[in-house]
Design an enzyme around this catalytic site. Sequence first.
Site, mmCIF file in Angstrom:
data_model
loop_
_atom_site.group_PDB
_atom_site.id
_atom_site.type_symbol
_atom_site.label_atom_id
_atom_site.label_comp_id
_atom_site.label_asym_id
_atom_site.label_seq_id
_atom_site.Cartn_x
_atom_site.Cartn_y
_atom_site.Cartn_z
ATOM 1 N N TYR A 1 -12.241 8.116 -10.548
ATOM 2 C CA TYR A 1 -11.678 6.853 -10.059
ATOM 3 C C TYR A 1 -12.689 5.723 -10.253
ATOM 4 O O TYR A 1 -12.354 4.646 -10.748
ATOM 5 C CB TYR A 1 -11.310 7.025 -8.584
ATOM 6 C CG TYR A 1 -10.778 5.802 -7.876
ATOM 7 C CD1 TYR A 1 -9.422 5.500 -7.919
ATOM 8 C CD2 TYR A 1 -11.617 4.976 -7.135
ATOM 9 C CE1 TYR A 1 -8.913 4.391 -7.244
ATOM 10 C CE2 TYR A 1 -11.131 3.872 -6.461
ATOM 11 C CZ TYR A 1 -9.788 3.574 -6.512
ATOM 12 O OH TYR A 1 -9.297 2.483 -5.845
ATOM 13 N N ASN B 1 -2.050 -4.037 -10.273
ATOM 14 C CA ASN B 1 -2.524 -3.473 -9.006
ATOM 15 C C ASN B 1 -2.292 -1.969 -8.876
ATOM 16 O O ASN B 1 -3.000 -1.306 -8.123
ATOM 17 C CB ASN B 1 -1.811 -4.221 -7.859
ATOM 18 C CG ASN B 1 -1.885 -3.473 -6.552
ATOM 19 O OD1 ASN B 1 -2.909 -3.498 -5.860
ATOM 20 N ND2 ASN B 1 -0.819 -2.764 -6.203
ATOM 21 N N ASP C 1 6.408 2.708 -14.866
ATOM 22 C CA ASP C 1 5.216 3.559 -14.816
ATOM 23 C C ASP C 1 4.185 2.880 -15.706
ATOM 24 O O ASP C 1 4.335 2.842 -16.935
ATOM 25 C CB ASP C 1 5.560 4.967 -15.333
ATOM 26 C CG ASP C 1 4.341 5.889 -15.329
ATOM 27 O OD1 ASP C 1 3.198 5.377 -15.269
ATOM 28 O OD2 ASP C 1 4.529 7.113 -15.395
ATOM 29 N N THR D 1 -4.239 1.302 3.705
ATOM 30 C CA THR D 1 -2.935 1.376 3.024
ATOM 31 C C THR D 1 -2.526 2.847 2.909
ATOM 32 O O THR D 1 -3.357 3.740 3.118
ATOM 33 C CB THR D 1 -3.010 0.798 1.586
ATOM 34 O OG1 THR D 1 -3.718 1.737 0.758
ATOM 35 C CG2 THR D 1 -3.683 -0.554 1.532
ATOM 36 N N PRO D 2 -1.290 3.091 2.490
ATOM 37 C CA PRO D 2 -0.840 4.491 2.335
ATOM 38 C C PRO D 2 -1.587 5.272 1.260
ATOM 39 O O PRO D 2 -1.370 6.471 1.118
ATOM 40 C CB PRO D 2 0.639 4.343 1.973
ATOM 41 C CG PRO D 2 1.033 3.015 2.525
ATOM 42 C CD PRO D 2 -0.173 2.140 2.365
ATOM 43 N N ILE E 1 -9.486 -0.422 2.409
ATOM 44 C CA ILE E 1 -8.320 -1.171 2.895
ATOM 45 C C ILE E 1 -7.304 -0.168 3.446
ATOM 46 O O ILE E 1 -7.039 0.869 2.813
ATOM 47 C CB ILE E 1 -7.670 -1.986 1.739
ATOM 48 C CG1 ILE E 1 -8.729 -2.788 0.952
ATOM 49 C CG2 ILE E 1 -6.568 -2.900 2.285
ATOM 50 C CD1 ILE E 1 -9.489 -3.833 1.726
ATOM 51 N N LYS F 1 -12.177 2.409 -12.524
ATOM 52 C CA LYS F 1 -12.242 1.066 -11.943
ATOM 53 C C LYS F 1 -13.381 0.253 -12.577
ATOM 54 O O LYS F 1 -13.295 -0.972 -12.687
ATOM 55 C CB LYS F 1 -12.421 1.155 -10.424
ATOM 56 C CG LYS F 1 -11.191 1.714 -9.711
ATOM 57 C CD LYS F 1 -9.975 0.808 -9.888
ATOM 58 C CE LYS F 1 -8.793 1.253 -9.040
ATOM 59 N NZ LYS F 1 -7.628 0.374 -9.191
ATOM 60 N N GLY G 1 1.391 -1.060 0.231
ATOM 61 C CA GLY G 1 -0.004 -1.490 0.390
ATOM 62 C C GLY G 1 -0.347 -2.877 -0.130
ATOM 63 O O GLY G 1 0.337 -3.873 0.183
ATOM 64 N N ILE G 2 -1.403 -2.951 -0.914
ATOM 65 C CA ILE G 2 -1.940 -4.227 -1.398
ATOM 66 C C ILE G 2 -0.930 -4.949 -2.298
ATOM 67 O O ILE G 2 -0.735 -6.166 -2.189
ATOM 68 C CB ILE G 2 -3.272 -3.985 -2.152
ATOM 69 C CG1 ILE G 2 -4.351 -3.486 -1.179
ATOM 70 C CG2 ILE G 2 -3.729 -5.253 -2.864
ATOM 71 C CD1 ILE G 2 -5.614 -2.943 -1.852
HETATM 72 P P1 NAI Z 1 -0.884 2.342 -2.264
HETATM 73 O O1 NAI Z 1 -0.829 3.804 -2.567
HETATM 74 O O2 NAI Z 1 -0.366 1.859 -0.966
HETATM 75 O O3 NAI Z 1 -0.188 1.528 -3.425
HETATM 76 C C1 NAI Z 1 -0.330 1.857 -4.772
HETATM 77 C C2 NAI Z 1 1.023 1.697 -5.446
HETATM 78 O O4 NAI Z 1 0.870 2.003 -6.829
HETATM 79 C C3 NAI Z 1 2.062 2.690 -4.879
HETATM 80 O O5 NAI Z 1 3.240 2.003 -4.506
HETATM 81 C C4 NAI Z 1 2.291 3.639 -6.028
HETATM 82 O O6 NAI Z 1 3.619 4.149 -6.085
HETATM 83 C C5 NAI Z 1 1.988 2.755 -7.219
HETATM 84 N N1 NAI Z 1 1.701 3.542 -8.423
HETATM 85 C C6 NAI Z 1 0.949 4.650 -8.539
HETATM 86 N N2 NAI Z 1 0.973 5.098 -9.793
HETATM 87 C C7 NAI Z 1 1.757 4.238 -10.493
HETATM 88 C C8 NAI Z 1 2.172 4.164 -11.842
HETATM 89 N N3 NAI Z 1 1.793 5.085 -12.750
HETATM 90 N N4 NAI Z 1 2.957 3.135 -12.224
HETATM 91 C C9 NAI Z 1 3.359 2.207 -11.315
HETATM 92 N N5 NAI Z 1 3.019 2.234 -10.023
HETATM 93 C C10 NAI Z 1 2.226 3.238 -9.624
HETATM 94 O O7 NAI Z 1 -2.423 1.954 -2.436
HETATM 95 P P2 NAI Z 1 -3.213 0.576 -2.312
HETATM 96 O O8 NAI Z 1 -4.385 0.873 -1.473
HETATM 97 O O9 NAI Z 1 -2.321 -0.528 -1.959
HETATM 98 O O10 NAI Z 1 -3.723 0.430 -3.801
HETATM 99 C C11 NAI Z 1 -3.505 -0.716 -4.616
HETATM 100 C C12 NAI Z 1 -4.654 -0.848 -5.582
HETATM 101 O O11 NAI Z 1 -5.843 -1.142 -4.858
HETATM 102 C C13 NAI Z 1 -4.947 0.417 -6.388
HETATM 103 O O12 NAI Z 1 -5.277 0.075 -7.695
HETATM 104 C C14 NAI Z 1 -6.160 0.990 -5.673
HETATM 105 O O13 NAI Z 1 -6.932 1.803 -6.517
HETATM 106 C C15 NAI Z 1 -6.884 -0.288 -5.285
HETATM 107 N N6 NAI Z 1 -7.865 -0.139 -4.233
HETATM 108 C C16 NAI Z 1 -7.486 0.283 -2.980
HETATM 109 C C17 NAI Z 1 -8.447 0.428 -2.000
HETATM 110 C C18 NAI Z 1 -8.102 0.889 -0.628
HETATM 111 O O14 NAI Z 1 -9.034 1.132 0.159
HETATM 112 N N7 NAI Z 1 -6.845 1.002 -0.254
HETATM 113 C C19 NAI Z 1 -9.865 0.146 -2.274
HETATM 114 C C20 NAI Z 1 -10.134 -0.313 -3.594
HETATM 115 C C21 NAI Z 1 -9.161 -0.446 -4.536
#
Ligand code: NAI
Length: 265
Positions: free
Chosen positions: A164, A99, A72, A201-202, A199, A168, A26-27
């Site tokens: 959440y 992130n 982690d 993403t997975p 966004i 945040k 994702g991001i």
């Molecule tokens: P994603 O699920 O694609 O990526 C998140 C990554 O964080 C994954 O690769 C996961 O394995 C990793 N992760 C989870 N727990 C972890 C840990 N304890 N230690 C290390 N890595 C860990 O999701 P996305 O959407 O790319 O999320 C990235 C950030 O953006 C997150 O903080 C999420 O809360 C934030 N966000 C996402 C939004 C969306 O709509 N996708 C909206 C607002 C914020």
Amino acid sequence: MHEDVVDVKGARVEGKIALVTGAASGIGLACARLMREEGARVILADVQDGLGRQAAQALSNDESEVFYLPLDVSREDHWMQAVQEVRKRFGRLDILVNNAGMGIGGPVADLALEDWRRQQSVNLDGVFLGIKHSLPLIREGGGGSIVNVSSVTAKVGSSVFVSYSAAKGGVRSLTKAVAKQCAALGDGVRVNAVLPGVIDTPIFSRLEGVSGDAVDARATAARLAPLGRVGQPEDVAYGVLYLASDEARYVTGIDLIIDGGLVIR
Ligand code: NAI
């Protein structure tokens, strides 16, 4: 990638060392890719080791340019080892992108304390620990940029994601407090938050405690965002890149909202 948005690839973070958490997907992955394209050497950190290693190798086969670090973010011992590893390999750290994150939804009256704590532990403790353990190394190099990925839920709350939203919100406040502390110390460290809207993403396939419409990111964003579409990871990564680069040298403590106009009020 969206070459049509920025058609001149350059060197906006040339020579810098960047650590991105949650970079297997994702991001975070988009941030790592963009920073690599703009000249940084990048450390991808995550708990999904297979995906993370694959992602790092796809960016470069040369481990002195890009490598994967199992981390982690909620574990202090992991952070200590991670920073030690970065110090050993590069001797410095210029950019930290906090992130990594995850989501658990559902009615607050049914929320298990354990799930509340898991949310805070990954989404908020993880950012605190990242800042705490990276700052000394960033300061040794004369300063740098920390970018924390919060969420628009920090500003407006989400009826689905209560714990959440709280975590945040904590990331957003922590960002401002640390930004002021660093500025007061004159240590050359800037600290900013990025607040994404919806966004694509997975993360939506990994959400716990929610189902149906609540996880249909595309439909929700297309309906609610004035710009009429769901955001792409690169839309957020361009904002992170700006804050990480020296272009943002006079910017600290801000919320950069990237949400297609979702929270205009
Ligand atoms: P994603 O699920 O694609 O990526 C998140 C990554 O964080 C994954 O690769 C996961 O394995 C990793 N992760 C989870 N727990 C972890 C840990 N304890 N230690 C290390 N890595 C860990 O999701 P996305 O959407 O790319 O999320 C990235 C950030 O953006 C997150 O903080 C999420 O809360 C934030 N966000 C996402 C939004 C969306 O709509 N996708 C909206 C607002 C914020």
